[in-house]
Design an enzyme around this catalytic site. Structure first.
Site, PDB file in Angstrom:
ATOM      1  N   ASP A  93       0.844  -1.196   0.000  1.00  0.00           N
ATOM      2  CA  ASP A  93       0.000   0.000   0.000  1.00  0.00           C
ATOM      3  C   ASP A  93       0.879   1.246   0.000  1.00  0.00           C
ATOM      4  O   ASP A  93       2.044   1.217   0.411  1.00  0.00           O
ATOM      5  CB  ASP A  93      -0.947   0.019   1.199  1.00  0.00           C
ATOM      6  N   GLU A 153       0.040  -0.914   6.063  1.00  0.00           N
ATOM      7  CA  GLU A 153       1.130  -0.414   6.903  1.00  0.00           C
ATOM      8  C   GLU A 153       1.046   1.085   7.111  1.00  0.00           C
ATOM      9  O   GLU A 153       1.319   1.595   8.207  1.00  0.00           O
ATOM     10  CB  GLU A 153       2.476  -0.777   6.267  1.00  0.00           C
TER      11      GLU A 153
END
Length: 385
Positions: A93, A153
């Protein structure tokens, strides 16, 4: 005498750098914002297809449901007769919203390669692939490599955390391919506590009936200095009130106000202190009500009993490359904090050399990719001995 195949890995990657950069371009072209499960789920099969194309089918494959976030992909490729498993931990991500590529595609200007997510941290995924690929092609003995890709994250790793922690428990070591610090590895990171303060007041007309109201905005303004005062520079604790919002109009006594607080800690004991202080906050106006939502997001990452050994292995690989590998402390956090919090061996900052993560000047230095890939390969190779 060299202790690793790091120099040979560097030379191999340098010779095939165009292929490496094509791989990186493929990943950067996949827009993967943390809050968009649809885009993350669309990208993950393409990322996996790339991994399989380069490394073959993994020995083990598990895809964990990420809930409202993207899924976690957990893949293991067998080593070459060496017992044990090394985890390479990365996230796919990014902080960049959909559409960013339209006006900021991947571009190269000499040694600088810029684009959304190129440094943080898609180059880290590519370096892991080429580290393993090079070790194989060179016939270097190495343990199993377990690549764990998380999808949240950048927003706290609530979905990814249990899976990365489970992987780390079984590993010889966990290597984090987050961006390096100009080539230095990261052995110390701050922990994070998030707090959201919400004040509920009483609305009234600011001109006709001001005393009938109890302003949530005014009350929050009184509370913010108490929050900021929790900072302790000697203990390396910092506090940032990042956003404040409230009220509905200039002429309305505000019925609601909120602020978002980011607290960074290095000393584990500071977490309990700041949380207790936040929970003890009270409005001065009894007509107002305060809600405090606290997220103990990440523990601090401090050097542990394993750190010297891992740092020594990194420096040995660096010596084979003719470079000195330094270590640094940084204020940002990563998934490495969770591994360190369990007292497990972890080394962070093994990704690209560059600058500007989360900023429009985010970039990776092309010249640093062979070095960092070789450093990672040298670590994996030694961990199997």
């Amino acid at each position: 005498m060299p202790t690793t195949h790091a120099a040979a890995v560097r030379d191999l990657v340098t010779a095939r750098l165009d292929e490496v950069l094509d791989d990186l371009a493929l990943l950067v072209a996949l827009e993967t914002p943390s809050h968009r499960r649809d885009l993350l789920q669309a990208a993950l099969p393409r990322i996996e297809a790339y991994l399989v194309q380069r490394l073959g089918e993994p020995e083990r494959r598990v895809q964990h449901d990420g809930g409202e976030h993207g899924d976690v992909l957990d893949l293991v490729w067998a080593g070459s007769g060496i017992e044990g498993e090394v985890v390479s931990l990365a996230h796919y991500d990014t902080v960049w919203p959909e559409g960013t590529l339209a006006d900021w595609p991947l571009r190269r200007d000499g040694d600088v390669l810029t684009g959304p997510g190129v440094l943080d941290m898609k180059v880290g995924i590519v370096q892991t692939v080429w580290a393993l690929l090079a070790l194989r092609e060179l016939g270097a003995p190495h343990p199993d490599l377990r690549l764990v890709l998380t999808a949240d994250e950048e927003i706290g790793s609530r979905a990814g955390r249990p899976h990365l922690e489970a992987a780390a428990r079984d590993a010889l070591a966990t290597l984090i391919t987050e961006p390096s610090a100009e080539g230095a590895v990261k052995t110390r990171r701050k922990g994070m506590v998030f707090a959201d303060l919400t004040v509920h007041g009483v609305e009234s007309h600011a001109g006709l009936d001001p005393d009938a109201g109890a302003s949530a905005v005014h009350e929050l303004a009184r509370l913010v200095p108490a929050v900021v005062a929790l900072a302790d520079r000697e203990r390396q604790t910092t506090v940032n009130v990042g956003t404040i919002s409230g009220g509905t109009g200039r002429n309305v006594v505000a019925g609601r106000a909120t602020c978002a607080v980011d607290i960074r800690i290095q000393d584990p004991a500071e977490e309990d202190r700041v949380v207790a202080a936040l929970e003890a906050l009270r409005p001065t106006d009894e007509r107002c009500r305060l809600e405090v939502a606290i997220d103990r997001n990440r523990p601090p990452m401090n050097p542990g009993e394993h750190t010297d050994r891992l740092l020594g292995l990194a420096r040995a690989a660096g010596a084979d490359l003719g470079v000195e590998v330094d270590d640094v402390a940084v204020g940002g956090a990563s998934d490495g904090n969770f591994v360190a919090g369990l007292g497990l061996p972890v080394l962070d900052g093994l990704g690209g050399i560059g600058a500007g993560p989360h900023a429009r000047h985010e970039h990776v230095l092309v010249s640093g990719i062979p070095r960092q890939t070789a450093l990672l390969a040298g670590l994996v190779e030694q961990l199997g001995r």
